[in-house]
Design an enzyme around this catalytic site. Structure first.
Site, mmCIF file in Angstrom:
data_model
loop_
_atom_site.group_PDB
_atom_site.id
_atom_site.type_symbol
_atom_site.label_atom_id
_atom_site.label_comp_id
_atom_site.label_asym_id
_atom_site.label_seq_id
_atom_site.Cartn_x
_atom_site.Cartn_y
_atom_site.Cartn_z
ATOM 1 N N LYS A 33 0.830 -1.213 0.000
ATOM 2 C CA LYS A 33 0.000 0.000 0.000
ATOM 3 C C LYS A 33 0.868 1.269 0.000
ATOM 4 O O LYS A 33 0.662 2.186 -0.795
ATOM 5 C CB LYS A 33 -0.924 -0.017 1.227
ATOM 6 C CG LYS A 33 -1.737 1.223 1.423
ATOM 7 C CD LYS A 33 -2.737 1.440 0.320
ATOM 8 C CE LYS A 33 -3.275 2.853 0.333
ATOM 9 N NZ LYS A 33 -4.240 3.117 -0.696
ATOM 10 N N CYS A 82 -4.080 11.252 0.936
ATOM 11 C CA CYS A 82 -3.258 10.038 0.869
ATOM 12 C C CYS A 82 -1.782 10.273 0.537
ATOM 13 O O CYS A 82 -0.913 9.941 1.339
ATOM 14 C CB CYS A 82 -3.876 9.076 -0.132
ATOM 15 S SG CYS A 82 -5.606 8.744 0.262
HETATM 16 C C1 UGA Z 1 -4.544 7.941 -4.239
HETATM 17 C C2 UGA Z 1 -4.182 6.718 -5.089
HETATM 18 O O1 UGA Z 1 -4.214 7.058 -6.473
HETATM 19 C C3 UGA Z 1 -5.128 5.560 -4.820
HETATM 20 O O2 UGA Z 1 -4.725 4.408 -5.555
HETATM 21 C C4 UGA Z 1 -5.105 5.247 -3.319
HETATM 22 O O3 UGA Z 1 -5.983 4.182 -2.997
HETATM 23 C C5 UGA Z 1 -5.514 6.478 -2.548
HETATM 24 O O4 UGA Z 1 -4.570 7.531 -2.861
HETATM 25 C C6 UGA Z 1 -5.501 6.157 -1.083
HETATM 26 O O5 UGA Z 1 -4.436 5.812 -0.560
HETATM 27 O O6 UGA Z 1 -6.572 6.097 -0.461
HETATM 28 P P1 UGA Z 1 -6.336 9.936 -4.422
HETATM 29 O O7 UGA Z 1 -5.568 10.587 -3.329
HETATM 30 O O8 UGA Z 1 -7.816 9.834 -4.297
HETATM 31 O O9 UGA Z 1 -5.825 8.406 -4.640
HETATM 32 O O10 UGA Z 1 -6.064 10.743 -5.754
HETATM 33 P P2 UGA Z 1 -5.139 10.640 -7.049
HETATM 34 O O11 UGA Z 1 -6.014 10.605 -8.236
HETATM 35 O O12 UGA Z 1 -4.145 9.568 -6.930
HETATM 36 O O13 UGA Z 1 -4.425 12.054 -7.022
HETATM 37 C C7 UGA Z 1 -3.560 12.443 -5.954
HETATM 38 C C8 UGA Z 1 -2.955 13.782 -6.243
HETATM 39 O O14 UGA Z 1 -2.002 13.703 -7.296
HETATM 40 C C9 UGA Z 1 -3.951 14.863 -6.678
HETATM 41 O O15 UGA Z 1 -3.625 16.069 -6.023
HETATM 42 C C10 UGA Z 1 -3.718 14.997 -8.167
HETATM 43 O O16 UGA Z 1 -4.037 16.272 -8.659
HETATM 44 C C11 UGA Z 1 -2.232 14.722 -8.243
HETATM 45 N N1 UGA Z 1 -1.784 14.239 -9.574
HETATM 46 C C12 UGA Z 1 -2.216 13.045 -10.032
HETATM 47 C C13 UGA Z 1 -0.903 15.004 -10.325
HETATM 48 O O17 UGA Z 1 -0.493 16.109 -9.904
HETATM 49 N N2 UGA Z 1 -0.480 14.540 -11.533
HETATM 50 C C14 UGA Z 1 -0.889 13.342 -12.025
HETATM 51 O O18 UGA Z 1 -0.443 12.967 -13.129
HETATM 52 C C15 UGA Z 1 -1.771 12.580 -11.264
#
Ligand code: UGA
Length: 444
Positions: free
Chosen positions: A202, A258
């Site tokens: 995780k 997260c």
């Molecule tokens: C993340 C993980 O993607 C999930 O797999 C995990 O289960 C979850 O954490 C958790 O531990 O509960 P989440 O925090 O909901 O999910 O969101 P993401 O879509 O992963 O985005 C996280 C951050 O990264 C956001 O601020 C997003 O804007 C940023 N991000 C994402 C970027 O800046 N660039 C990208 O290419 C992708």
């Protein structure tokens, strides 16, 4: 099977509802009675596409219950899942107080064999920790396993129902067999492993994704200095399947409940055993500074921000959620107000998280009801969250409503080009439109 899910946050509620959807009888428990009342009256306390519909489908079927009576819910269950919060402590370590408390409650109520499952993101060794706590209160046999959750906010239901893998960490064959049976209806590949490996999977998964983001953000920062375009670079490297094209969107860094917490958590887990996880330390450090790029760009347009009107588009940490935890919008807005000694007008718009934002942001922020009203009369528009509603606007038309057509795109999500009569500034982008020679941004 009868599952009791303790904690109705994003992970607990979504996965609990999805277990019900897959035919299990699920009781979701929370100490927050208001939340339980809301759920019992068909309301969903979090914004998550498709979740409310699944709740309203499974409650009448008798598959889904909500209660704050933890004792009865523990007694009735075959499987008890712990999905309570594990926030970061100031030193980056994980606050296990809520997990420990639930383990005690399970220990007091347990009446026959159960599998207790850690679904919260917890440090390596937590299955053993929960085992020891429950054991202190009872001689009844039980097992503790780890089934981490990989759902993303904004697509949580889809992620649970059709994820890419399910990881089951169990140290006894009895717990392993029960948990395989529980998860078979999902028809998702299952990896069975030991509890410690599941717990580390995780952290490693979230930290690797965070590393990809900090890496591409550093490439973006470098691209500006060498005159390259990060979108081209991301496309060029992402088409190599060993690298993959996902999570290569450069911008203002990662937020949410997260990645910021789990990257620090992994560093702390490593520190505890004398391992200096230097790469992760750098990932965190890059991310902590990345939001400043938007402010630097704004300041290169307006060295003195006093008296300016700045519109902020998007407040949640990412689209399709009203979650503001570790949202870059908060740091950016607070820094702008500080830089202008309060003499700045901040107008903000977000499709769904403005009510939540009111409790987090300074009172001087003005909330607007649409993209048009937020940009109207402003000296610059700053895009923080790439909501579809924001991205799909006619930005050339919108720019005409602004006092100055300056658009800082913190997510590289707009499709504006050099011909457009606006000053459009992305992150790590080559393109820049100079309006009346006002300034040069992104130039070598
Ligand atoms: C993340 C993980 O993607 C999930 O797999 C995990 O289960 C979850 O954490 C958790 O531990 O509960 P989440 O925090 O909901 O999910 O969101 P993401 O879509 O992963 O985005 C996280 C951050 O990264 C956001 O601020 C997003 O804007 C940023 N991000 C994402 C970027 O800046 N660039 C990208 O290419 C992708």
């Amino acid at each position: 099977m009868k599952i009791t899910m303790i904690g109705t946050g994003y992970v607990g509620l979504t996965s609990g509802v999805c277990y019900a959807e897959k035919g299990h009888v699920v009781t979701c428990v929370d100490v927050d009675e208001e939340k339980i009342n809301q759920l019992n009256s068909g309301q969903c306390p979090i914004y998550e596409p498709g979740l409310k519909e699944l709740i309203n489908k499974n409650v009448p079927k008798g598959n889904l219950y909500f209660t704050s009576d933890i004792e009865s819910a523990v007694k009735e269950a075959d499987i008890i899942m712990i999905a309570v919060g594990t926030p970061a402590l100031p030193d980056g370590s994980v606050n296990m107080a809520y997990v420990d408390e639930v383990a005690q409650q399970i220990g007091r109520a347990i009446n026959n064999y159960k599998v207790v499952v850690n679904k919260s993101t917890v440090p390596v060794g937590s299955a053993e920790r929960v085992y020891e706590i429950v054991k202190r209160f009872s001689d009844i046999p039980f097992d503790v396993a780890s089934v981490p959750e990989f759902l993303k906010e904004g697509s949580a239901v889809k992620d649970v129902l059709s994820g890419e893998r399910i990881v089951i960490g169990a140290d006894t064959s009895k717990a392993r067999d029960i948990l395989i049976k529980v998860h078979e209806p999902f028809e998702i590949p299952i990896q069975v492993t030991d509890t410690r490996s599941a717990e580390l999977i995780k952290y490693a998964a979230n930290s690797f994704l965070a590393m990809k983001i900090s890496f591409i953000n550093e490439i973006a920062n470098l691209a500006e200095k060498v005159g390259a375009d990060v979108l081209e670079v991301a496309k060029g490297i992402g088409s190599d399947s060993r690298i993959g094209n996902k999570f290569l969107n450069a911008g203002i860094g990662f937020g949410g409940a997260c990645f910021p917490k789990d990257t620090l958590g992994l560093i702390n887990i490593a520190d505890q055993v004398g391992h200096n996880f230097a790469i992760m330390k750098e990932v965190v450090s890059v991310n902590q500074k990345q939001y400043l790029r938007v402010i630097e760009k704004l300041q290169s347009v307006y060295p003195d921000l006093s008296g300016k009107t700045i519109s902020i588009l998007g407040l949640s940490f990412k689209p399709n959620t009203n979650d503001l935890r570790e949202a870059p919008s908060i740091k950016i807005i607070c820094d702008l107000i500080k830089l202008a000694n309060g003499n700045i007008e901040i107008k903000a718009y977000d499709p769904i998280s403005m009510d939540e934002a009111k409790g987090e942001l300074p009172d001087s922020v003005k909330y607007c009801s649409s993209v048009e009203t937020v940009v109207e009369g402003s000296d610059a528009a700053v895009i923080i969250t790439e909501w579809k509603e924001i991205v799909e606007q006619d930005w050339l038309k919108l720019s005409k409503l602004m006092k100055a057509a300056v658009i800082i795109d913190g997510r590289n999500c707009l499709d504006l080009n050099e011909e457009d009569n606006v000053l459009y500034v992305g992150i790590g982008r080559k393109m820049t439109r100079l309006n009346n020679g006002v300034l040069s941004v992104n130039q070598q």
